[in-house]
Design a protein around this motif. Structure first.
Motif, PDB file in Angstrom:
ATOM      1  N   VAL A  37       4.769   5.389   2.335  1.00 38.47           N
ATOM      2  CA  VAL A  37       3.890   4.940   3.419  1.00 38.47           C
ATOM      3  C   VAL A  37       2.541   4.578   2.812  1.00 38.47           C
ATOM      4  O   VAL A  37       1.865   5.429   2.222  1.00 38.47           O
ATOM      5  CB  VAL A  37       3.716   6.037   4.487  1.00 38.47           C
ATOM      6  N   THR A  38       2.170   3.316   2.926  1.00 42.97           N
ATOM      7  CA  THR A  38       0.899   2.832   2.384  1.00 42.97           C
ATOM      8  C   THR A  38       0.085   2.183   3.500  1.00 42.97           C
ATOM      9  O   THR A  38       0.633   1.750   4.524  1.00 42.97           O
ATOM     10  CB  THR A  38       1.115   1.807   1.256  1.00 42.97           C
ATOM     11  N   VAL A  39      -1.220   2.119   3.308  1.00 40.95           N
ATOM     12  CA  VAL A  39      -2.117   1.457   4.257  1.00 40.95           C
ATOM     13  C   VAL A  39      -2.927   0.397   3.521  1.00 40.95           C
ATOM     14  O   VAL A  39      -3.180   0.500   2.313  1.00 40.95           O
ATOM     15  CB  VAL A  39      -3.072   2.451   4.950  1.00 40.95           C
ATOM     16  N   GLN A  40      -3.321  -0.615   4.275  1.00 40.30           N
ATOM     17  CA  GLN A  40      -4.109  -1.708   3.727  1.00 40.30           C
ATOM     18  C   GLN A  40      -5.096  -2.178   4.784  1.00 40.30           C
ATOM     19  O   GLN A  40      -4.755  -2.254   5.975  1.00 40.30           O
ATOM     20  CB  GLN A  40      -3.194  -2.859   3.302  1.00 40.30           C
ATOM     21  N   TYR A  41      -6.308  -2.487   4.356  1.00 37.25           N
ATOM     22  CA  TYR A  41      -7.334  -2.971   5.279  1.00 37.25           C
ATOM     23  C   TYR A  41      -6.903  -4.329   5.813  1.00 37.25           C
ATOM     24  O   TYR A  41      -6.645  -5.266   5.051  1.00 37.25           O
ATOM     25  CB  TYR A  41      -8.674  -3.056   4.561  1.00 37.25           C
ATOM     26  N   ALA A  42      -6.802  -4.456   7.151  1.00 40.27           N
ATOM     27  CA  ALA A  42      -6.255  -5.668   7.760  1.00 40.27           C
ATOM     28  C   ALA A  42      -7.172  -6.878   7.606  1.00 40.27           C
ATOM     29  O   ALA A  42      -6.705  -8.013   7.707  1.00 40.27           O
ATOM     30  CB  ALA A  42      -5.977  -5.426   9.242  1.00 40.27           C
ATOM     31  N   ASN A  43      -8.452  -6.665   7.346  1.00 40.84           N
ATOM     32  CA  ASN A  43      -9.399  -7.783   7.254  1.00 40.84           C
ATOM     33  C   ASN A  43      -9.498  -8.373   5.858  1.00 40.84           C
ATOM     34  O   ASN A  43     -10.321  -9.263   5.630  1.00 40.84           O
ATOM     35  CB  ASN A  43     -10.792  -7.338   7.716  1.00 40.84           C
ATOM     36  N   PHE A  44      -8.696  -7.891   4.919  1.00 44.47           N
ATOM     37  CA  PHE A  44      -8.681  -8.506   3.593  1.00 44.47           C
ATOM     38  C   PHE A  44      -8.197  -9.946   3.697  1.00 44.47           C
ATOM     39  O   PHE A  44      -7.282 -10.250   4.485  1.00 44.47           O
ATOM     40  CB  PHE A  44      -7.758  -7.740   2.645  1.00 44.47           C
ATOM     41  N   ASN A  45      -8.779 -10.822   2.879  1.00 46.14           N
ATOM     42  CA  ASN A  45      -8.264 -12.182   2.837  1.00 46.14           C
ATOM     43  C   ASN A  45      -6.951 -12.216   2.058  1.00 46.14           C
ATOM     44  O   ASN A  45      -6.522 -11.231   1.478  1.00 46.14           O
ATOM     45  CB  ASN A  45      -9.297 -13.144   2.237  1.00 46.14           C
ATOM     46  N   GLU A  46      -6.332 -13.393   2.046  1.00 41.85           N
ATOM     47  CA  GLU A  46      -5.000 -13.507   1.444  1.00 41.85           C
ATOM     48  C   GLU A  46      -5.023 -13.182  -0.039  1.00 41.85           C
ATOM     49  O   GLU A  46      -4.122 -12.513  -0.558  1.00 41.85           O
ATOM     50  CB  GLU A  46      -4.463 -14.918   1.674  1.00 41.85           C
ATOM     51  N   GLU A  47      -6.041 -13.632  -0.745  1.00 39.90           N
ATOM     52  CA  GLU A  47      -6.105 -13.389  -2.188  1.00 39.90           C
ATOM     53  C   GLU A  47      -6.246 -11.906  -2.492  1.00 39.90           C
ATOM     54  O   GLU A  47      -5.564 -11.367  -3.374  1.00 39.90           O
ATOM     55  CB  GLU A  47      -7.281 -14.167  -2.782  1.00 39.90           C
ATOM     56  N   THR A  48      -7.104 -11.215  -1.752  1.00 41.61           N
ATOM     57  CA  THR A  48      -7.299  -9.782  -1.973  1.00 41.61           C
ATOM     58  C   THR A  48      -6.070  -8.991  -1.559  1.00 41.61           C
ATOM     59  O   THR A  48      -5.709  -7.999  -2.200  1.00 41.61           O
ATOM     60  CB  THR A  48      -8.523  -9.294  -1.189  1.00 41.61           C
ATOM     61  N   GLY A 109     -24.653   0.335   0.861  1.00 40.98           N
ATOM     62  CA  GLY A 109     -25.833   1.179   0.942  1.00 40.98           C
ATOM     63  C   GLY A 109     -26.234   1.581   2.338  1.00 40.98           C
ATOM     64  O   GLY A 109     -27.153   2.388   2.510  1.00 40.98           O
ATOM     65  N   SER A 110     -25.561   1.048   3.355  1.00 37.06           N
ATOM     66  CA  SER A 110     -25.889   1.380   4.743  1.00 37.06           C
ATOM     67  C   SER A 110     -24.873   2.375   5.283  1.00 37.06           C
ATOM     68  O   SER A 110     -23.662   2.153   5.188  1.00 37.06           O
ATOM     69  CB  SER A 110     -25.891   0.113   5.603  1.00 37.06           C
ATOM     70  N   LYS A 111     -25.346   3.473   5.842  1.00 39.33           N
ATOM     71  CA  LYS A 111     -24.457   4.488   6.392  1.00 39.33           C
ATOM     72  C   LYS A 111     -24.008   4.078   7.790  1.00 39.33           C
ATOM     73  O   LYS A 111     -24.813   3.775   8.655  1.00 39.33           O
ATOM     74  CB  LYS A 111     -25.169   5.848   6.425  1.00 39.33           C
ATOM     75  N   ARG A 112     -22.672   4.081   7.959  1.00 42.10           N
ATOM     76  CA  ARG A 112     -22.078   3.705   9.238  1.00 42.10           C
ATOM     77  C   ARG A 112     -21.050   4.752   9.658  1.00 42.10           C
ATOM     78  O   ARG A 112     -20.591   5.551   8.844  1.00 42.10           O
ATOM     79  CB  ARG A 112     -21.387   2.338   9.131  1.00 42.10           C
ATOM     80  N   LYS A 113     -20.703   4.725  10.925  1.00 42.47           N
ATOM     81  CA  LYS A 113     -19.640   5.585  11.446  1.00 42.47           C
ATOM     82  C   LYS A 113     -18.483   4.680  11.847  1.00 42.47           C
ATOM     83  O   LYS A 113     -18.646   3.789  12.687  1.00 42.47           O
ATOM     84  CB  LYS A 113     -20.132   6.409  12.630  1.00 42.47           C
ATOM     85  N   ALA A 114     -17.318   4.898  11.235  1.00 40.07           N
ATOM     86  CA  ALA A 114     -16.175   4.002  11.407  1.00 40.07           C
ATOM     87  C   ALA A 114     -15.070   4.685  12.188  1.00 40.07           C
ATOM     88  O   ALA A 114     -14.944   5.913  12.193  1.00 40.07           O
ATOM     89  CB  ALA A 114     -15.647   3.544  10.047  1.00 40.07           C
ATOM     90  N   MET A 115     -14.243   3.853  12.858  1.00 41.29           N
ATOM     91  CA  MET A 115     -13.074   4.333  13.583  1.00 41.29           C
ATOM     92  C   MET A 115     -11.849   3.548  13.117  1.00 41.29           C
ATOM     93  O   MET A 115     -11.647   2.409  13.515  1.00 41.29           O
ATOM     94  CB  MET A 115     -13.265   4.161  15.096  1.00 41.29           C
ATOM     95  N   PRO A 116     -11.022   4.132  12.255  1.00 40.31           N
ATOM     96  CA  PRO A 116      -9.807   3.432  11.806  1.00 40.31           C
ATOM     97  C   PRO A 116      -8.695   3.531  12.847  1.00 40.31           C
ATOM     98  O   PRO A 116      -8.593   4.512  13.580  1.00 40.31           O
ATOM     99  CB  PRO A 116      -9.427   4.180  10.519  1.00 40.31           C
ATOM    100  N   PHE A 117      -7.860   2.500  12.919  1.00 40.66           N
ATOM    101  CA  PHE A 117      -6.705   2.499  13.809  1.00 40.66           C
ATOM    102  C   PHE A 117      -5.613   1.628  13.195  1.00 40.66           C
ATOM    103  O   PHE A 117      -5.877   0.767  12.349  1.00 40.66           O
ATOM    104  CB  PHE A 117      -7.077   1.999  15.216  1.00 40.66           C
ATOM    105  N   ILE A 118      -4.359   1.865  13.627  1.00 40.23           N
ATOM    106  CA  ILE A 118      -3.215   1.125  13.114  1.00 40.23           C
ATOM    107  C   ILE A 118      -3.123  -0.205  13.850  1.00 40.23           C
ATOM    108  O   ILE A 118      -2.986  -0.242  15.080  1.00 40.23           O
ATOM    109  CB  ILE A 118      -1.905   1.924  13.292  1.00 40.23           C
ATOM    110  N   HIS A 119      -3.207  -1.285  13.096  1.00 39.33           N
ATOM    111  CA  HIS A 119      -3.139  -2.625  13.681  1.00 39.33           C
ATOM    112  C   HIS A 119      -1.719  -3.178  13.644  1.00 39.33           C
ATOM    113  O   HIS A 119      -1.200  -3.643  14.660  1.00 39.33           O
ATOM    114  CB  HIS A 119      -4.097  -3.553  12.925  1.00 39.33           C
ATOM    115  N   LEU A 120      -1.064  -3.151  12.489  1.00 40.84           N
ATOM    116  CA  LEU A 120       0.300  -3.649  12.328  1.00 40.84           C
ATOM    117  C   LEU A 120       1.115  -2.651  11.526  1.00 40.84           C
ATOM    118  O   LEU A 120       0.573  -1.909  10.704  1.00 40.84           O
ATOM    119  CB  LEU A 120       0.308  -5.002  11.602  1.00 40.84           C
ATOM    120  N   VAL A 121       2.407  -2.658  11.770  1.00 44.40           N
ATOM    121  CA  VAL A 121       3.358  -1.877  10.974  1.00 44.40           C
ATOM    122  C   VAL A 121       4.326  -2.870  10.336  1.00 44.40           C
ATOM    123  O   VAL A 121       5.075  -3.557  11.042  1.00 44.40           O
ATOM    124  CB  VAL A 121       4.125  -0.854  11.823  1.00 44.40           C
ATOM    125  N   ILE A 122       4.291  -2.961   9.021  1.00 47.02           N
ATOM    126  CA  ILE A 122       5.075  -3.960   8.296  1.00 47.02           C
ATOM    127  C   ILE A 122       6.249  -3.254   7.614  1.00 47.02           C
ATOM    128  O   ILE A 122       6.086  -2.202   6.999  1.00 47.02           O
ATOM    129  CB  ILE A 122       4.201  -4.683   7.253  1.00 47.02           C
TER     130      ILE A 122
END
Length: 499
Positions: A37-48, A109-122
């Motif tokens: 089971v692996t995860v990948q950031y959905a906003n990566f472009n195709e090359e990344t 360098g900017s501190k943020r608060k993030a909320m991860p969620f499952i977008h797609l299951v491949i």
């Protein structure tokens, strides 16, 4: 809907994740199978997205068949529940992040608060059936054979897909619970779940895993993708039909022409052509990869244009239609290329009649006599992949190639450096993965430090202006200082944990 549910007006940073899950065979026998089971950031472009480090393993589900006696006779629902219990242990951190209102991260360098969620299951169809608690449709007997929608037929141009709603599954389970407790109600309770073609289990998605859709739940996150739908689906079965139609001599002739075209394409500068293979021949699909099946079928299409190939295809696959066998294949490859391009939503809507015509021609020219003919989930997936574009964008977004490639890096390669014993297999694989992550992170830091040291070299003192010679003593001292810095970096992490 995901933004309204998980973010709202809180100002949290949404982090959409693509989850890849697929069972992998590491020993050729099945005893050391594992589900990575692996995860990948959905906003990566195709090359990344195609790079090695873009996905990261979060857990491995062991082979739950190993060590289980045949006398236990576990039902399909019990096996599926065991898989979801393992997934709950893997995704528990994601559930805790949701409960705690997000996670603290630093972005440039900017501190943020993030909320991860499952977008797609491949993954493939078998993996989606397990993740969705769906019945496996091996013989075409389930009432809802498609895990994403309510379609009861695999090919019906008159009916558009209506995606399955999560509430229908929850209502069916509630009705099943009220009936199964009554005496002599086993058959009646089973019929309730047959209507939705799902097992009455507690799925991991009901335990607080944040998903991209509230209405459809996880079922909208199962879009078909080109690698499994076409590579090991339609293209492989078309090749099988061609192989079964030809006699032995003609198959050998096709293989010789395939070898000629293969060598000619090797000199072609167009890198977008799917790579074919000479290992098993053009008309064989056994032990061939998905991309190789697509490439071999492309070569067969080129052979069908030649005089020899046209005579063979007309003799064996002629249907009395004005079209030749090349026409549906050209339309099929155009459809595959079109799916991975950027298309406006209105263009996708207008393209559906052409998609139905292409698949109808495939059924006509390449009539399968084996199995369920073309009544298979992947044939419906070829239609559904187009209908998912308005929801998930280009089919390139859910392409399974990077996930399959990550299996080599995170599971198959580390499994070679184990004792290959079922009892200690997964702990040893996990240890190898941890070592790889530490070494790669240390190497990246060392390379960055080396570049900084090289850029800070006082070159004027290295080169003697009078004698025009390199001061080797000074150069070696600088290189030894860089080496010492690298060793110091590793020595500062005695626990082996790199942050």
């Amino acid at each position: 809907m995901a933004l309204d549910e998980h973010i709202g007006d809180s100002g949290l940073m949404p982090v959409a994740l693509n989850l890849f899950s697929d069972e992998t065979n590491t020993d050729g026998k099945g005893g050391l199978n594992a589900n990575l089971v692996t995860v990948q950031y959905a906003n990566f472009n195709e090359e990344t997205r195609m790079k090695h480090g873009s996905s990261f393993p979060i857990g491995i589900i062991p082979s739950l068949k190993t060590g289980v006696s045949k006398d236990e006779n576990l039902t399909s629902a019990q096996k599926c529940q065991d898989e979801h219990d393992c997934l709950h242990a893997i995704l528990k951190q994601l559930i805790d992040i949701k409960k705690n209102g997000g996670m603290d991260i630093t972005v440039y360098g900017s501190k943020r608060k993030a909320m991860p969620f499952i977008h797609l299951v491949i993954g493939d169809i078998k993996g989606h059936d397990t993740l969705g608690a769906c019945f496996a449709d091996n013989q075409g007997k389930t009432q809802l054979p498609n895990r994403m929608c309510y379609c009861k037929d695999y090919f019906n141009p008159e009916v558009r897909c209506e995606f399955f709603r999560l509430q229908d599954f929850l209502d069916a389970k509630e009705e099943w619970r009220s009936v199964v407790s009554q005496p002599r109600s086993v058959t009646r309770a089973a019929n309730i779940m047959r209507k939705v073609s799902r097992h009455p289990i507690l799925t991991v998605w009901e335990r607080g895993v944040p998903l991209s859709s509230i209405l459809h739940g996880i079922y909208i996150a199962f879009p078909p993708e080109v690698l499994h739908t076409f590579g090991v689906g339609l293209c492989a079965r078309i090749i099988n039909v061609i192989h079964d139609s030809l006699n032995t001599e003609d198959v050998l002739l096709i293989d010789r022409l395939h070898a000629t075209i293969y060598r000619d394409l090797q000199r072609n500068c167009d890198h977008d052509i799917p790579e074919s293979s000479l290992i098993k021949g053009a008309a064989e699909t056994v032990k061939q990869g998905a991309v190789e099946n697509i490439g071999n079928l492309l070569n067969i299409m080129c052979i069908a244009v030649t005089e020899t190939g046209k005579d063979l295809m007309t003799r064996y696959l002629y249907t009395g239609d004005d079209k030749d066998v090349v026409t549906p294949l050209i339309a099929l490859f155009s459809y595959i290329r079109w799916l991975h391009s950027t298309n406006p939503k209105n263009e996708v809507e207008h393209a559906l009649p052409a998609v139905y015509d292409t698949l109808r021609d495939i059924k006509t020219f390449f009539d399968r006599e084996k199995g369920n003919n073309w009544d298979i989930p992947k044939f419906h997936g070829a239609i559904q992949i187009c209908e998912c574009i308005p929801y998930h964008g280009s089919a390139r977004n859910q392409y399974g190639g990077p996930g399959e490639e990550s299996h080599k890096t995170w599971l198959k390669d580390p499994s070679v450096r184990t004792r290959r014993q079922a009892k200690s297999f997964l702990p040893e694989v996990g240890k190898r993965i941890e070592e790889n992550v530490v070494l790669e992170a240390a190497m990246e830091t060392m390379q960055t430090q080396m570049v900084d040291d090289i850029n800070s070299f006082p070159l004027s003192s290295i080169i003697k202006r009078r004698k025009n010679e390199v001061d080797t003593d000074y150069l070696m001292s600088q290189m030894s200082r860089m080496t010492l810095t690298s060793k110091t970096l590793l020595a500062t992490n005695p626990t082996g944990k790199y942050k």
